[in-house]
Design a protein around this motif. Structure first.
Motif, short mmCIF file in Angstrom:
data_model
loop_
_atom_site.label_atom_id
_atom_site.label_comp_id
_atom_site.label_asym_id
_atom_site.label_seq_id
_atom_site.Cartn_x
_atom_site.Cartn_y
_atom_site.Cartn_z
N LEU A 79 0.81 -1.22 0.00
CA LEU A 79 0.00 0.00 0.00
C LEU A 79 0.84 1.27 0.00
O LEU A 79 0.60 2.19 -0.78
N ALA A 80 1.83 1.36 0.87
CA ALA A 80 2.62 2.59 0.99
C ALA A 80 3.31 2.93 -0.33
O ALA A 80 3.33 4.09 -0.77
N GLY A 81 3.90 1.92 -0.96
CA GLY A 81 4.57 2.16 -2.22
C GLY A 81 3.60 2.58 -3.31
O GLY A 81 3.90 3.48 -4.12
N LEU A 82 2.44 1.94 -3.37
CA LEU A 82 1.44 2.31 -4.37
C LEU A 82 0.95 3.74 -4.15
O LEU A 82 0.69 4.48 -5.11
N ARG A 83 0.86 4.16 -2.90
CA ARG A 83 0.45 5.53 -2.61
C ARG A 83 1.51 6.53 -3.09
O ARG A 83 1.18 7.59 -3.64
N ARG A 84 2.78 6.20 -2.91
CA ARG A 84 3.85 7.06 -3.43
C ARG A 84 3.75 7.18 -4.95
O ARG A 84 3.96 8.25 -5.52
N LEU A 85 3.42 6.07 -5.60
CA LEU A 85 3.32 6.04 -7.06
C LEU A 85 2.17 6.92 -7.54
O LEU A 85 2.34 7.74 -8.46
N THR A 86 1.00 6.77 -6.96
CA THR A 86 -0.14 7.59 -7.42
C THR A 86 0.09 9.06 -7.14
O THR A 86 -0.26 9.92 -7.96
N ASP A 87 0.68 9.38 -5.99
CA ASP A 87 0.97 10.79 -5.68
C ASP A 87 1.91 11.39 -6.72
O ASP A 87 1.72 12.54 -7.16
N ALA A 88 2.92 10.64 -7.11
CA ALA A 88 3.88 11.16 -8.09
C ALA A 88 3.22 11.40 -9.44
O ALA A 88 3.46 12.42 -10.10
N VAL A 89 2.39 10.47 -9.89
CA VAL A 89 1.72 10.63 -11.18
C VAL A 89 0.74 11.80 -11.12
O VAL A 89 0.67 12.62 -12.05
N ALA A 148 -10.89 -7.33 -2.79
CA ALA A 148 -9.94 -6.81 -1.81
C ALA A 148 -8.89 -5.94 -2.48
O ALA A 148 -8.51 -4.87 -1.95
N ALA A 149 -8.40 -6.36 -3.64
CA ALA A 149 -7.42 -5.56 -4.37
C ALA A 149 -8.01 -4.24 -4.82
O ALA A 149 -7.37 -3.19 -4.73
N ALA A 150 -9.24 -4.27 -5.29
CA ALA A 150 -9.90 -3.04 -5.73
C ALA A 150 -10.01 -2.04 -4.58
O ALA A 150 -9.71 -0.85 -4.75
N ARG A 151 -10.42 -2.52 -3.43
CA ARG A 151 -10.56 -1.62 -2.27
C ARG A 151 -9.23 -1.02 -1.89
O ARG A 151 -9.13 0.18 -1.62
N LEU A 152 -8.17 -1.83 -1.87
CA LEU A 152 -6.86 -1.31 -1.50
C LEU A 152 -6.35 -0.31 -2.53
O LEU A 152 -5.75 0.72 -2.17
N LEU A 153 -6.59 -0.56 -3.81
CA LEU A 153 -6.12 0.37 -4.84
C LEU A 153 -6.86 1.70 -4.77
O LEU A 153 -6.29 2.75 -5.08
N VAL A 154 -8.11 1.68 -4.36
CA VAL A 154 -8.82 2.94 -4.11
C VAL A 154 -8.15 3.68 -2.97
O VAL A 154 -7.91 4.89 -3.04
N ARG A 155 -7.83 2.97 -1.91
CA ARG A 155 -7.14 3.59 -0.77
C ARG A 155 -5.78 4.16 -1.20
O ARG A 155 -5.34 5.19 -0.67
N ALA A 156 -5.14 3.50 -2.16
CA ALA A 156 -3.82 3.94 -2.62
C ALA A 156 -3.89 5.14 -3.55
O ALA A 156 -2.85 5.70 -3.89
N GLY A 157 -5.09 5.53 -3.97
CA GLY A 157 -5.22 6.74 -4.77
C GLY A 157 -5.35 6.53 -6.27
O GLY A 157 -5.25 7.50 -7.04
N PHE A 158 -5.59 5.31 -6.71
CA PHE A 158 -5.79 5.07 -8.14
C PHE A 158 -7.10 5.68 -8.59
O PHE A 158 -8.10 5.68 -7.86
N ASP A 159 -7.11 6.19 -9.81
CA ASP A 159 -8.30 6.79 -10.40
C ASP A 159 -9.14 5.78 -11.17
O ASP A 159 -10.36 5.93 -11.29
N VAL A 160 -8.46 4.80 -11.75
CA VAL A 160 -9.11 3.83 -12.63
C VAL A 160 -8.61 2.43 -12.29
O VAL A 160 -7.41 2.23 -12.04
#
Length: 395
Positions: A79-89, A148-160
């Motif tokens: 999760l933390a790494g995915l959040r860094r990724l979405t923030d950067a994009v 479960a993956a979808a919910r976590l990716l929403v938390r991580a800041g993905f748009d799509v």
């Protein structure tokens, strides 16, 4: 409908700055199954280059759903790494999609340390193991894993969230009659073979609602005997449209398991692929059967357009045109044809700032030569060898 591919657009609840999509192509930048600075920069550079939406590949919903062990399995640990990724994009002005999937028979069970599953039992050319037929319990577990993956990716800041339903991955393996020889309610008729994809789409939409856009990558044609035909692909797309769970479809083709070059077209890098493979697979590629795996298809601009137009004339939902899009006039033609978005892969690998230059009129076309030597680099960091050689860094 606008004729301008660089005009803003809505994708479900998400507003994109333009209608260009960086298609999902495995980046080869997650050696420990975690987001790295290199993965972040890979997507940030195309964001800075003007793309409307960049797509992260490949985000597996389960350990056996990876094509090999160096891929991210979505979970609290990532999760933390995915959040860094979405923030950067997001900092570049682009939106970000996560390609969510289960590789099914395309998974390398030997690499993953857990056997692959598919619609039916079959030998794996990747692991030299048997792929086992998914049980009812497996399908229930995998569907819950998508949720479960979808919910976590929403938390991580993905748009799509892009659900992978093509290329002989798990959902696609159920759709293909040559890979699905089941006699139960998951096999036989198209309606039965389509159950898993429809079930996953419904479960994910029910979980995320309108928080993010949900799309799917589907097949115009698998390109092998026993694969999904264009007629069946269209019928499946019509079922997905009728279900109302998806905001758009990305139209792809080919099979990572049976006929990968049907998707890519152009050069066939047999020698480069062989060098990148383990010894046992490398030996197999030298056989007539191995050599026939990488069939030759000449490149032409927008090579999926003719098949995609059949989908466009029969569907009302938004569609993304993919397949050899390199030119501004091709993108404009796609808009005129009624496609809402255009997806690009190799063109942006070669020139990450191509969208900005096309939009500004500084270029009319990309310079990718479609040699496909980028394909084997997924095992060592996906890149354009032509650019690397010009920079003096080799491959």
């Amino acid at each position: 409908m606008t004729s301008d591919p660089f005009a803003p657009a809505a994708l479900g609840p998400v507003r994109l700055r333009n209608r260009t999509v960086k298609a999902a192509t495995f980046e080869g930048r997650t050696p420990e199954g975690q987001v790295t600075d290199e993965l972040i920069e890979y997507h940030a550079v195309v964001g800075r280059g003007g793309v409307g939406l960049t797509t992260v590949a490949y985000l597996a919903v389960a350990p056996e759903g990876r094509t090999h062990r160096e891929q991210i399995v979505v979970g609290e640990h990532s999760l933390a790494g995915l959040r860094r990724l979405t923030d950067a994009v997001h900092g570049t002005g682009a939106a970000i999609a996560g390609q969510v999937g289960h590789a099914g028979p395309v998974a390398n069970g030997r690499s993953n340390g857990v056997k692959a599953i598919g619609a039916s039992r079959m030998p794996s050319p990747l692991s030299m193991q048997m792929i086992r037929s998914a049980t009812e319990a497996d399908l229930t577990r995998v569907t819950r894993a998508y949720v479960a993956a979808a919910r976590l990716l929403v938390r991580a800041g993905f748009d799509v969230l892009e659900l992978h339903m093509a290329h002989s991955y798990l959902i696609s393996s159920f759709l293909a009659p040559g890979l699905n020889r089941r006699k139960d309610s998951w096999g036989g008729s198209l309606e039965n073979r389509a159950r898993l994809g429809r079930q996953v789409a419904r479960a994910v939409r029910d979980e995320v609602g309108s928080e993010v856009a949900v799309t799917a990558k589907v097949s115009l044609s698998d390109g092998f005997k026993g694969g999904v035909t264009t007629d069946e692909g269209l019928a499946y797309a019509q079922l997905l449209e009728a279900d109302g769970c998806l905001d758009a479809l990305q139209l792809s083709g080919g099979s990572s398991l049976m006929n990968p070059m049907y998707l890519f077209r152009g050069g066939t890098p047999v020698a480069e692929f062989a060098r990148s493979m383990p010894l046992v697979v490398r030996a197999g590629m030298r056989t007539p059967v191995g050599r026939s795996f990488l069939k030759a298809y000449p490149f032409e601009e927008a090579y999926f357009r003719e098949k995609a137009l059949r989908f466009r004339s029969s569907l009302s939902m938004p569609l993304m045109l993919l397949g050899g899009i390199n030119r501004r006039d091709t993108m404009e033609q796609a808009m005129a044809d009624g496609f809402e978005f255009v997806a690009m892969g190799r063109a942006l690998l070669r020139e990450p700032d191509l969208v900005d230059r096309l939009a500004a009129g500084r270029a009319d076309a990309g310079v990718c030569i479609h040699c496909n030597r980028c394909m084997p680099t997924i095992y060592s960091g996906t890149r354009c060898p032509v650019v690397a050689e010009a920079a003096g860094s080799g491959c």
